[in-house]
Design an enzyme around this catalytic site. Structure first.
Site, PDB file in Angstrom:
ATOM      1  N   HIS A  79       0.843  -1.191   0.000  1.00  0.00           N
ATOM      2  CA  HIS A  79       0.000   0.000   0.000  1.00  0.00           C
ATOM      3  C   HIS A  79       0.882   1.246   0.000  1.00  0.00           C
ATOM      4  O   HIS A  79       0.683   2.157  -0.801  1.00  0.00           O
ATOM      5  CB  HIS A  79      -0.911  -0.013   1.225  1.00  0.00           C
ATOM      6  N   ASP A 109       7.228  20.800 -26.996  1.00  0.00           N
ATOM      7  CA  ASP A 109       7.396  19.486 -26.355  1.00  0.00           C
ATOM      8  C   ASP A 109       8.469  19.661 -25.290  1.00  0.00           C
ATOM      9  O   ASP A 109       8.900  20.772 -25.022  1.00  0.00           O
ATOM     10  CB  ASP A 109       7.806  18.414 -27.390  1.00  0.00           C
ATOM     11  N   TRP A 144       7.361   0.018   3.585  1.00  0.00           N
ATOM     12  CA  TRP A 144       7.813   0.698   2.376  1.00  0.00           C
ATOM     13  C   TRP A 144       9.221   1.208   2.515  1.00  0.00           C
ATOM     14  O   TRP A 144       9.918   1.406   1.540  1.00  0.00           O
ATOM     15  CB  TRP A 144       6.852   1.823   1.952  1.00  0.00           C
ATOM     16  N   SER A 174      13.769   5.522 -13.900  1.00  0.00           N
ATOM     17  CA  SER A 174      12.721   6.258 -14.605  1.00  0.00           C
ATOM     18  C   SER A 174      12.574   7.670 -14.055  1.00  0.00           C
ATOM     19  O   SER A 174      12.490   8.647 -14.808  1.00  0.00           O
ATOM     20  CB  SER A 174      11.394   5.512 -14.449  1.00  0.00           C
ATOM     21  N   SER A 175      12.551   7.795 -12.730  1.00  0.00           N
ATOM     22  CA  SER A 175      12.348   9.114 -12.127  1.00  0.00           C
ATOM     23  C   SER A 175      13.473  10.066 -12.487  1.00  0.00           C
ATOM     24  O   SER A 175      13.224  11.230 -12.800  1.00  0.00           O
ATOM     25  CB  SER A 175      12.271   8.989 -10.607  1.00  0.00           C
ATOM     26  N   HIS A 258      13.526  12.011   2.845  1.00  0.00           N
ATOM     27  CA  HIS A 258      12.873  13.257   3.192  1.00  0.00           C
ATOM     28  C   HIS A 258      12.654  14.140   1.975  1.00  0.00           C
ATOM     29  O   HIS A 258      11.535  14.625   1.769  1.00  0.00           O
ATOM     30  CB  HIS A 258      13.533  14.013   4.354  1.00  0.00           C
ATOM     31  N   GLU A 260      12.078  13.075  -0.750  1.00  0.00           N
ATOM     32  CA  GLU A 260      11.002  12.391  -1.458  1.00  0.00           C
ATOM     33  C   GLU A 260       9.635  12.918  -1.047  1.00  0.00           C
ATOM     34  O   GLU A 260       8.746  13.095  -1.877  1.00  0.00           O
ATOM     35  CB  GLU A 260      11.093  10.883  -1.199  1.00  0.00           C
ATOM     36  N   TYR A 262       8.968  15.844  -0.092  1.00  0.00           N
ATOM     37  CA  TYR A 262       8.781  17.144  -0.739  1.00  0.00           C
ATOM     38  C   TYR A 262       8.621  16.995  -2.235  1.00  0.00           C
ATOM     39  O   TYR A 262       7.917  17.777  -2.873  1.00  0.00           O
ATOM     40  CB  TYR A 262       9.927  18.097  -0.372  1.00  0.00           C
ATOM     41  N   SER A 273      -1.517  26.450  -6.394  1.00  0.00           N
ATOM     42  CA  SER A 273      -1.200  27.829  -6.779  1.00  0.00           C
ATOM     43  C   SER A 273      -1.755  28.197  -8.142  1.00  0.00           C
ATOM     44  O   SER A 273      -1.808  29.372  -8.480  1.00  0.00           O
ATOM     45  CB  SER A 273       0.313  28.040  -6.781  1.00  0.00           C
ATOM     46  N   HIS A 307      15.174  13.417  11.356  1.00  0.00           N
ATOM     47  CA  HIS A 307      13.984  13.423  12.191  1.00  0.00           C
ATOM     48  C   HIS A 307      13.164  12.153  12.004  1.00  0.00           C
ATOM     49  O   HIS A 307      12.250  11.890  12.768  1.00  0.00           O
ATOM     50  CB  HIS A 307      13.118  14.670  11.987  1.00  0.00           C
ATOM     51  N   HIS A 308      13.519  11.346  11.023  1.00  0.00           N
ATOM     52  CA  HIS A 308      12.897  10.035  10.903  1.00  0.00           C
ATOM     53  C   HIS A 308      13.612   9.027  11.796  1.00  0.00           C
ATOM     54  O   HIS A 308      13.184   7.883  11.879  1.00  0.00           O
ATOM     55  CB  HIS A 308      12.968   9.538   9.454  1.00  0.00           C
ATOM     56  N   THR A 333       7.037  26.819   4.662  1.00  0.00           N
ATOM     57  CA  THR A 333       5.776  26.145   4.392  1.00  0.00           C
ATOM     58  C   THR A 333       4.602  26.975   4.893  1.00  0.00           C
ATOM     59  O   THR A 333       3.572  27.102   4.231  1.00  0.00           O
ATOM     60  CB  THR A 333       5.768  24.761   5.060  1.00  0.00           C
ATOM     61  N   LYS A 336       3.663  29.769   2.649  1.00  0.00           N
ATOM     62  CA  LYS A 336       2.830  29.373   1.512  1.00  0.00           C
ATOM     63  C   LYS A 336       1.358  29.301   1.900  1.00  0.00           C
ATOM     64  O   LYS A 336       0.484  29.806   1.178  1.00  0.00           O
ATOM     65  CB  LYS A 336       3.294  28.031   0.958  1.00  0.00           C
ATOM     66  N   ARG A 455       2.202   1.377  14.933  1.00  0.00           N
ATOM     67  CA  ARG A 455       1.843   1.189  13.536  1.00  0.00           C
ATOM     68  C   ARG A 455       2.366  -0.154  13.056  1.00  0.00           C
ATOM     69  O   ARG A 455       3.204  -0.774  13.693  1.00  0.00           O
ATOM     70  CB  ARG A 455       2.382   2.333  12.677  1.00  0.00           C
TER      71      ARG A 455
END
Lengths: 819, 349, 115
Positions: A79, A109, A144, A174-175, A258, A260, A262, A273, A307-308, A333, A336, A455
């Site tokens: 998931h 293009d 994950w 790919s990314s 991290h 990721e 963002y 926006s 922080h993880h 943040t 925004k 969790r």
């Protein structure tokens, strides 16, 4: 398969028509590629959603036996992987990014259309690889983020983690390719007059996102490579034998992980926006600060990864440092969020479904961000981390935030993409049911998290305070699933029954709304001339501050038949899908340990890469990627290679960091005993001289001296081969004389990996050089084509520079062991 | 046309009301929820709670500002047909932008300063002389507790004295786990290859629950434990009892059970001091929990069930049925043999 | 791959003609000689016992010099648009940050070996 660019016929109405299945398989049109990404992502959204329904069904009562722990662990892992890598990322960059970037910047293009197609085919095959585990009853099952050393061969003997490892490696390729493409496109292909400060905010968001992708994925790649080596070659990157530690995985993963999040959040910010100003009839508030805050968030996101890991025991200094940086990142943040509210304030608001989702985004993302501030305080996190409080936090930012932003973008952009309006009534039902069911599902997770529910547990005991809320959440989750069903029905319904959309159904502000819906293949018949922000609004109403309520909008002048007939569209290509199949074949070969398949895949890939490189422009034709097309006057391929080099910096930094930290912890033979300075000094000298030969080759071609150009190219390749020979000799010597094999100890594995990967880069460089040299010998390179030699040279010099670093850090700064 | 403004208002308020009621009733009973993170019973968790309350208040203020501002904006500025007056097109305001940068920064400083203080304060690198050291050894999927200075080894349940600094050393035998005792200790990961620490001073005697909170494999959900904070007198009694040799029943089913234990493969994994348990080199007797005083424990099998004869019997007969994937095999014991073994184990008080 | 009716307006002033300021082959050869000398210095430093105390900073300085020469001259950054220098600098700083952070973090970890 090379074909000449073909002229356009006016009868060809829009990009969706024509070509048949083969047309879709060989397309290089960014809009079609976007559709491919979008449809794939929507399918995976259903898959991930069903996985979520199973999770909630299992957790609806305590001590439930609906799912065994084996299956549950696979489901929650998949998931997460599905939603992050196969839904959010492809929807944001692959679908919306691909579709909108050229349209918003006034281009025809992206910079590298075939690379774009390749990104998609690699993506879908990577997605299949990740999910292949289901077919074999061994889906990834360690979460994950798959923490070592649970993911080692010893503790996870089955192929589950191999699907995880190889699937993610393929998806990463790919990314990065897609990111490089978008980066060069945005830097280089903006319409005349569109400076950075006049770009739509979505383009800013994607620009920053792709920089994050380019500079974060290499850390994950290195982490996955180490995992692969541990599982297949018996190394000890993440075991506790002989000085290694599983914490290394966590660092490498979160240095990627991290940024990721963002990568997922920023494009959604961009979409919001776009939506809010249009439905408020006001320009975006605080545009400059919005742009700078994106940059600041990206910059800071590389400094907060710890922080993880607050619970892992990094020590008070590291804990404090990461707590401070994590708090810092809340400031841009917050800017925004307040700017979006200020955009709404004072406007003339229209609550279309899109705008409703945007409002939902604002509230939900704020809640998620605020719980994030709690986690940023390390001591508080020691109660909250790994509990449902965290699950609540990230679902608020990713679902309530990012996904609602994406839904807002769907309702907004669907007319442009398909030429049909979505049903607003159904949309509003979708929104209101979601608004209730989503909060009812995820807000109580804060409560049960506070009550201590961990969790990733397949069940829980009764009377812990979790019973009522889990049931409540599960029931509402099913309602949420139903709401999504309404969404899919709406999408399907609209393709045949939706009201046909005009080019600008929302009276919007940016250039994509100045062309028909759906757009023609060539996007813009005439390149728009941009003089301000909100370029389309200004074309319609005269200036940015106009509220556009008086008088009718000016329409853009229609293109003449002659102008349209002179547009050339690059031809489709079969190579992207073939290259992707080669990569896929290599991945599957590794998974099933069938080496022939790896070789065949590599051969196919190499052959098709070379063919694609020479596909066009055909020899003798003008190089169409003219500098004059570029906004900054820079050649696209040069920007591309420098971006790739930037990405490689992080790749090698991850390898070098590991070497530096592990050589100190290694036991057994160490560098001072094994490494030979005299030999390596010679190799270093050779490599430096090869760089000299390379610049001489380039200089030769630039003054049209084909003989010397070709000669020096062969010379460079020759010196490269000498260097490689030195490496082979060195490795052989270590093996035969010192008995040092790959997994002898930490030093050996890190050394062979780092120096080996560098050598592999040299090898690729040599192949590239020989190809160029042969082309030169055949008279194909002249001063006008010298740029392709320069590109090769930049890669080669970079490889040389990396060796300068390796020579210093590995060979010369040897460890001084106490006796 | 502004749709559903009344719906929005009513739904929002109703939802908030329902949530508030449920939360408040929930929190009122929080003390009886054994994993509650907001009922601190030690110095460490009290400091954490202080921070949590501060952040919650500040967060709520910010949320209120955002919700009120947005809500007002929506209600006031929704377009209505025939509305006179043009919308404002103001899109910058230096003072406003500075305000909403600086004020959040100040709020964050107010959170960060006590955060750093607490971090430093709660991770000391020295302990007072009289501190008790407890070594926590995490296994897939149970917790072992050793008291090196006292010579005690047990599993599933840890006892510590109140009002005395206790220093937990956390080590893992296999993968990464996390030692979570919300009421008294927060959590700390247990990482193989390093020794992590929790230092705390619990001051309220009682029974507190804990659980593993880092995914560690198939039975991560069932890796729980109990922490008993005893008065100093009770703690000394408990230690003394742990040091006594195991009960040796002379007759009855328990005595037969003792013989069964000695002859069954149990001894390969489980230690009963003086009865089974070989040197650590051979990894005998250390794969499973120490059973020397098993009978007096309140829970078993990773604290997933109460220690009753029925549960013990079910467990020995087929551990995998109760904890799928567990490493203990079914030994093929049943009937009278099984009940004798159970009787023996329960006699080990 | 397509025609534009209008020429792009180069609003940004990063526009240096590619062909200007090209170092000639002589410059390149001189740089190669300097690189060789620097490498010889590095090896000398490595073997010189009286320099062991400052081995690390000295080697870093020498490596930076070589790095700079290759990047600025062979990779042409000194003469190209500053965009390319920026494109290289940011990842470079990030790379150094990663190496430094991980080394510091693992320095702390080494105090926590299993006892």
């Amino acid at each position: 398969m090379a074909a000449q660019p073909r002229p356009i016929h006016i009868e060809q109405a829009n990009y969706l028509e024509g070509g048949g299945i083969v047309g879709w398989l060989t397309t290089i049109d960014h809009k079609r590629i976007a559709i491919l990404y979008g449809m794939s992502a929507l399918v995976f959204m259903m898959v991930g959603g069903i996985e979520a329904m199973f999770i909630r069904a299992q957790l609806i009562v305590p001590n439930n036996t609906l799912l065994s722990p084996t299956v549950y662990n696979e489901i929650f892992t998949m998931h997460g992987l599905t939603m992050i890598f196969l839904v959010l990322m492809p929807l944001e960059t692959g679908f919306f990014g691909n579709f909108l970037i050229p349209l918003q910047i006034g281009a025809r293009d992206v910079a590298f259309p075939r690379l774009n197609a390749l990104s998609y085919w690699v993506f879908i095959l990577g997605a299949i690889t990740l999910n292949l585990g289901w077919v074999f009853g061994s889906a990834p099952d360690a979460g994950w983020f798959g923490y070592a050393n649970l993911t080692s061969r010893y503790y996870s003997p089955g192929p589950n983690i191999d699907f995880f490892d190889i699937g993610l490696l393929i998806l990463g390729v790919s990314s990065v390719m897609g990111a490089l493409n978008f980066f060069v496109t945005i830097i280089n292909m903006r319409a005349p007059g569109m400076t950075f400060m006049r770009m739509p905010m979505f383009i800013w968001a994607v620009l920053v996102t792709v920089i994050l992708i380019l500079l974060a994925f290499p850390a994950l790649t290195v982490g996955l490579i180490f995992l692969f080596m541990d599982r297949y070659f018996g190394t000890n990157y993440y075991q506790v034998i002989a000085g290694a530690t599983p914490i290394l995985w966590q660092h490498l993963f979160w240095i990627f992980g991290h940024p990721e999040v963002y990568i997922m959040a920023l494009p959604a910010f961009g979409m919001i926006s776009e939506v809010i100003p249009v439905f408020s009839r006001k320009p975006l508030f605080g545009y400059p600060m919005m742009a700078y805050s994106l940059i600041l968030i990206a910059f800071l996101s590389y400094g907060v990864w710890g922080h993880h890991m607050f619970a892992t025991g990094m020590g008070p200094v590291a804990d404090s440092a990461f707590a401070i940086t994590s708090m810092l990142i809340a400031i841009p943040t917050g800017v925004k969020v307040f700017s979006w509210i200020a955009t709404v304030w004072g406007g003339r608001l229209r609550f279309t479904t899109s705008m409703l989702f945007a409002m939902g985004f604002l509230i939900e993302f704020t809640i998620g961000g605020l719980s994030g501030i709690m986690h940023a305080s390390a001591p508080i996190d020691l109660e909250q981390t790994d509990s449902y409080f965290i699950v609540a936090h990230f679902h608020y930012v990713l679902f309530g935030g990012v996904l609602m932003g994406i839904l807002a973008a769907f309702y907004y952009y669907w007319p442009k993409i398909t030429g049909r309006m979505l049903n607003e009534t159904l949309g509003k039902w979708h929104f209101w049911i979601t608004a209730w069911a989503y909060n009812a599902t995820f807000f109580p997770m804060h409560f049960i998290g506070e009550l201590g529910m961990p969790r990733r547990i397949y069940t829980y005991a009764p009377n812990m305070g979790f019973d009522f809320w889990n049931k409540f959440e599960s029931i509402n989750a099913f309602i949420l699933g139903f709401a999504f069903l309404l969404f899919f029905i709406n999408l399907a319904w609209s393709t045949t029954n939706g009201e046909r959309a005009s080019s600008d159904p929302w009276d919007a502000r940016t250039l994509e709304w100045s062309i028909p819906s759906p757009p023609p293949i060539y996007n813009f018949a005439i390149a728009p001339a941009v003089n301000s922000r909100d370029a389309w609004w200004v074309m319609k109403y005269g200036n940015v501050e106009s509220h556009g309520l008086d008088g009718t909008a000016a329409a853009p002048p229609p293109a003449t038949a002659a102008e349209i007939a002179s547009i050339h569209i690059p031809a489709p290509s079969l190579f992207p899908i073939l290259i992707a199949l080669g990569i896929f074949s290599m991945g599957i070969g590794m998974l099933i340990a069938w080496y022939r398949m790896i070789l065949i895949g590599a051969a196919l890939m190499a052959f098709c890469v070379l063919s694609m490189a020479f596909e066009y422009p055909r020899w003798g034709e003008e190089d169409e990627h003219a500098v004059s097309e570029s906004f900054l006057g820079l050649d696209m391929r040069k920007v591309g290679i420098w971006s790739f080099i930037g990405s490689e910096c992080v790749f090698f930094a991850s390898l070098i960091s590991t070497y530096m930290v592990y050589k100190a912890r290694s036991q057994g033979p160490f560098d001072a005993q094994i490494l030979s300075i005299p030999l390596t000094s010679f190799s270093t000298f050779i490599l430096l001289m090869s760089s000299l030969l390379m610049v001489l080759a380039l200089a030769g071609f630039q003054r049209n001296d084909r003989f010397w150009g070709t000669f020096w190219l062969f010379g460079t390749a020759f010196f490269g081969c000498i260097f490689l020979g030195g490496q082979v000799y060195e490795f052989g010597d270590f093996w035969l004389e010192h008995g040092m094999v790959f997994n002898t100890n930490l030093f050996s594995q890190c050394f062979y990996t780092l120096v080996g990967f560098h050598g592999f880069h040299v090898f690729i460089g040599v192949v590239w050089l020989i190809t160029m040299a042969i082309a030169g010998a055949l008279g194909k390179i002249d001063s006008k084509r010298a740029l392709s030699v320069e590109i090769c040279g930049l890669y080669w010099h970079f490889v040389d520079i990396v060796w300068v670093v390796i020579f210093t850090l590995v060979y010369l700064m040897r460890t001084i062991k106490q006796a | 046309m502004a749709p559903g403004k009344p719906i929005l208002k009513i739904t929002g308020m109703l939802g908030a009301l329902v949530a508030a009621v449920l939360v408040l009733t929930g929190r009122a009973n929080a003390d009886r929820y054994p994993l509650d993170t907001l009922s601190p019973k030690s110095d460490l968790t009290r400091e954490i709670l202080w921070l949590f309350k501060e952040v919650t208040i500040l967060d709520s203020i910010v949320l209120a500002v955002v919700v009120v501002a947005l809500g007002l904006a929506i209600f006031v500025f929704s377009s209505r047909t025939g509305e006179p007056g043009a919308p404002s097109v103001k899109h910058s305001d230096m003072w406003l932008e500075m305000a909403w940068t600086i004020i959040p920064a100040l709020i964050l400083i107010a959170i960060t300063v006590p955060t750093v203080r607490t971090i430093v304060h709660t991770q000391p690198d020295r302990w007072p002389q009289g501190a008790l050291t407890v070594r926590v050894v995490a296994h897939q999927w149970w917790w072992e507790f050793q008291y090196p200075s006292l010579g005690v080894t047990t599993a599933d349940e840890v006892h510590i004295p109140a009002n005395r600094v206790v220093h937990f050393e956390l080590v893992s035998e296999d993968v990464i786990h996390s030692f979570f005792m919300p009421a008294i200790g927060g959590k700390r990961d247990v990482v193989p290859g390093q020794v992590n620490q929790i230092t705390l001073d619990a001051d309220v005697p009682g029974e507190y629950w804990g659980q593993c909170t880092e995914f560690c494999g198939i039975e991560h959900a069932d890796m729980r434990f109990r922490a008993f904070v005893d008065t100093p007198g009770d703690f000394d009694k408990w230690v003394a009892h742990q040091l006594e040799p195991p009960v040796k029943p002379d007759s009855g089913p328990a005595a037969d059970g003792a013989k069964i234990f000695a002859n069954a493969p149990c001894a390969i994994c489980h230690t009963i001091k003086g009865v089974s348990g070989f040197s650590k080199e051979y990894n005998f007797g250390f794969r499973g929990p120490d059973l020397t005083h098993f009978g007096e424990r309140t829970t078993m099998a990773g604290s997933i069930m109460d220690n009753t004869p029925e549960n013990v019997a079910k467990w020995i007969e087929n551990p995998d049925a109760l904890k799928p994937g567990v490493k203990m095999p079914a030994l093929g014991l049943s009937g009278p043999e099984l009940s004798e073994l159970v009787a023996y184990l329960e006699s080990l008080k | 791959m397509s025609d534009h009716a209008a020429q792009p307006a180069h609003a940004v002033g990063h526009h240096r003609a590619e062909e200007a300021h090209h170092p000639g082959p002589v410059t390149y050869i001189v740089i190669a000689i300097v690189l060789t000398i620097l490498t010889a210095f590095e090896i000398g430093v490595f073997y010189a016992p009286f320099l062991q105390a400052i081995l690390v900073p000295l080697l870093i300085i020498l490596a930076i010099c070589k790095f700079y020469l290759v990047a600025a001259y062979y990779m042409h950054l000194h003469f190209d648009s500053r965009v390319f220098t920026a494109l290289f600098m940011f990842p470079l700083w990030l790379a150094m940050l990663i190496v430094a952070s991980l080394m510091l973090l693992f320095l702390y970890l080494s105090h926590h070996l299993v006892t």
